[in-house]
Design an enzyme around this catalytic site. Structure first.
Site, PDB file in Angstrom:
ATOM      1  N   HIS A 235      -4.985  -3.868  -2.939  1.00  0.00           N
ATOM      2  CA  HIS A 235      -5.811  -3.028  -4.085  1.00  0.00           C
ATOM      3  C   HIS A 235      -5.285  -3.580  -5.476  1.00  0.00           C
ATOM      4  O   HIS A 235      -4.483  -4.349  -5.707  1.00  0.00           O
ATOM      5  CB  HIS A 235      -5.637  -1.885  -3.829  1.00  0.00           C
ATOM      6  CG  HIS A 235      -4.043  -1.447  -3.837  1.00  0.00           C
ATOM      7  ND1 HIS A 235      -3.389  -1.141  -4.996  1.00  0.00           N
ATOM      8  CD2 HIS A 235      -3.302  -0.772  -2.949  1.00  0.00           C
ATOM      9  CE1 HIS A 235      -2.051  -0.798  -4.693  1.00  0.00           C
ATOM     10  NE2 HIS A 235      -2.135  -0.381  -3.301  1.00  0.00           N
TER      11      HIS A 235
ATOM     12  N   CYS B 282       1.690  -1.667   0.176  1.00  0.00           N
ATOM     13  CA  CYS B 282       0.544  -2.549   0.039  1.00  0.00           C
ATOM     14  C   CYS B 282       0.934  -3.843  -0.688  1.00  0.00           C
ATOM     15  O   CYS B 282       1.769  -4.093  -1.227  1.00  0.00           O
ATOM     16  CB  CYS B 282      -0.616  -1.902  -0.592  1.00  0.00           C
ATOM     17  SG  CYS B 282      -0.970  -0.290   0.574  1.00  0.00           S
TER      18      CYS B 282
END
Length: 336
Positions: A147, A155
């Site tokens: 992202h 992430c």
């Protein structure tokens, strides 16, 4: 008709809200449908690719880089573009449990339903962790993403501009008929030198297994078929069928390997042995909680926090938001 459309809208909204890294309301701006930049389309044309040709993504933690590969007219994959990652959390090694803050390592497949246009982190796509192997081994965690926003706790984070390009390229490949695109997430570029330097790491046997898939792609420039057996990955090529039971013993000759790949592996094994014999130093990883591309680190050191908060172009210094250390302590990713 109105009732049916309203019901479909409600189902879509519910699906978005239960996905990780999403905003609390349906995002109505155009960021998820913006076209691939003209400069990148031009690069595709120069490399005998089209926007709807299949893609493959490779991620390297130590180098903090994400690569997009695209299939060209030869039927093989060629490197389209490399993106600096401005944040990943944890250390080198796979994710094994919810809350360990590790970014995953392994092989994943992203379908259209895993693209998240309403992410809190600009745009995102779900890696699909845990995959079949990880689930069979009892690994836990969910909503592990690639992202934007340069903030991560489990992430892989890029700038908003960077993830927008990657999202658009992935979206168009899936629209072109690719059912899913493969993401290969590695601790580092799996060269003989890096393997030798990391030979004493507890994750080394796992990395040797990942290197089998890495080598297969390096030699053939074709997407490996990913299977599972013997509590590890098993890779196939071409029309070969890979085993698909992670806990079953691997067949004696589960996946025949062509001579070029066998030669590469033997050469790397000899090189690793020679490097170890010569006294190659072991890596001393300085990650207290993840890493970032040197571009971002230099900018932070040179200009401070305020520089990282300014969105700038990928063609100059690709930073859009602050480092994860400055992120909201109530970040919903905080326990990943």
């Amino acid at each position: 008709m109105f009732r049916r459309e309203f019901r479909l809208f409600g189902l879509l909204l519910l699906a978005l809200l239960v996905t990780g890294c999403v905003s609390a309301t349906l995002d109505v701006d155009s960021k998820a449908i913006q076209p691939i930049p003209a400069s990148l389309v031009g690069e595709m044309s120069r490399k005998a690719m089209s926007p709807r040709d299949p893609i493959l993504v490779r991620i390297f933690k130590q180098e903090s880089e994400l690569e997009i590969w695209k299939r060209d007219r030869t039927g093989r994959f060629a490197l389209l573009k490399t993106y600096p990652m401005c944040r990943w959390s944890g250390k080198l090694g796979p994710k094994t449990r919810d809350g360990d803050r590790q970014a995953p390592e392994g092989f994943y497949h992203v379908t259209a339903s895993m693209l998240n246009p309403a992410s809190q982190y600009y745009l995102s796509f779900n890696l699909g962790y845990p995959n079949r192997l990880e689930a069979a081994l009892g690994h836990t965690g969910e909503a592990l993403m690639v992202h934007g926003a340069c903030s991560s706790s489990g992430c892989y984070a890029l700038t908003d501009e960077g993830v927008a390009e990657i999202y658009a390229v992935g979206r168009e490949a899936l629209r072109g008929g690719q059912t899913s695109f493969q993401v290969q997430a590695f601790p580092f570029r799996m060269t003989a030198g890096n393997m030798a330097k990391n030979r004493n790491d507890p994750s080394y046997p796992f990395w040797v297994n990942l290197k089998q898939g890495y080598d297969l792609f390096e030699v053939t420039r074709r997407q490996p078929t990913v299977g599972y057996c013997g509590r590890q990955y098993a890779f196939a090529q071409g029309s070969q069928v890979a085993p698909n039971d992670p806990l079953a013993a691997c067949p004696p000759s589960a996946v025949p390997i062509n001579p070029a790949i066998a030669d590469r592996r033997e050469a790397d094994e000899r090189a690793i042995e020679a490097l170890v014999s010569s006294g190659t130093a072991l890596s001393a990883h300085a990650y207290s909680d993840g890493g970032m591309h040197p571009t971002f680190r230099r900018l932070l050191e040179r200009n401070g926090v305020q520089a990282l908060s300014r969105r700038t172009s990928l063609s100059s210094v690709p930073v859009s938001r602050p480092d994860a250390a400055l992120a909201d302590p109530h970040d919903p990713e905080a326990e990943r």
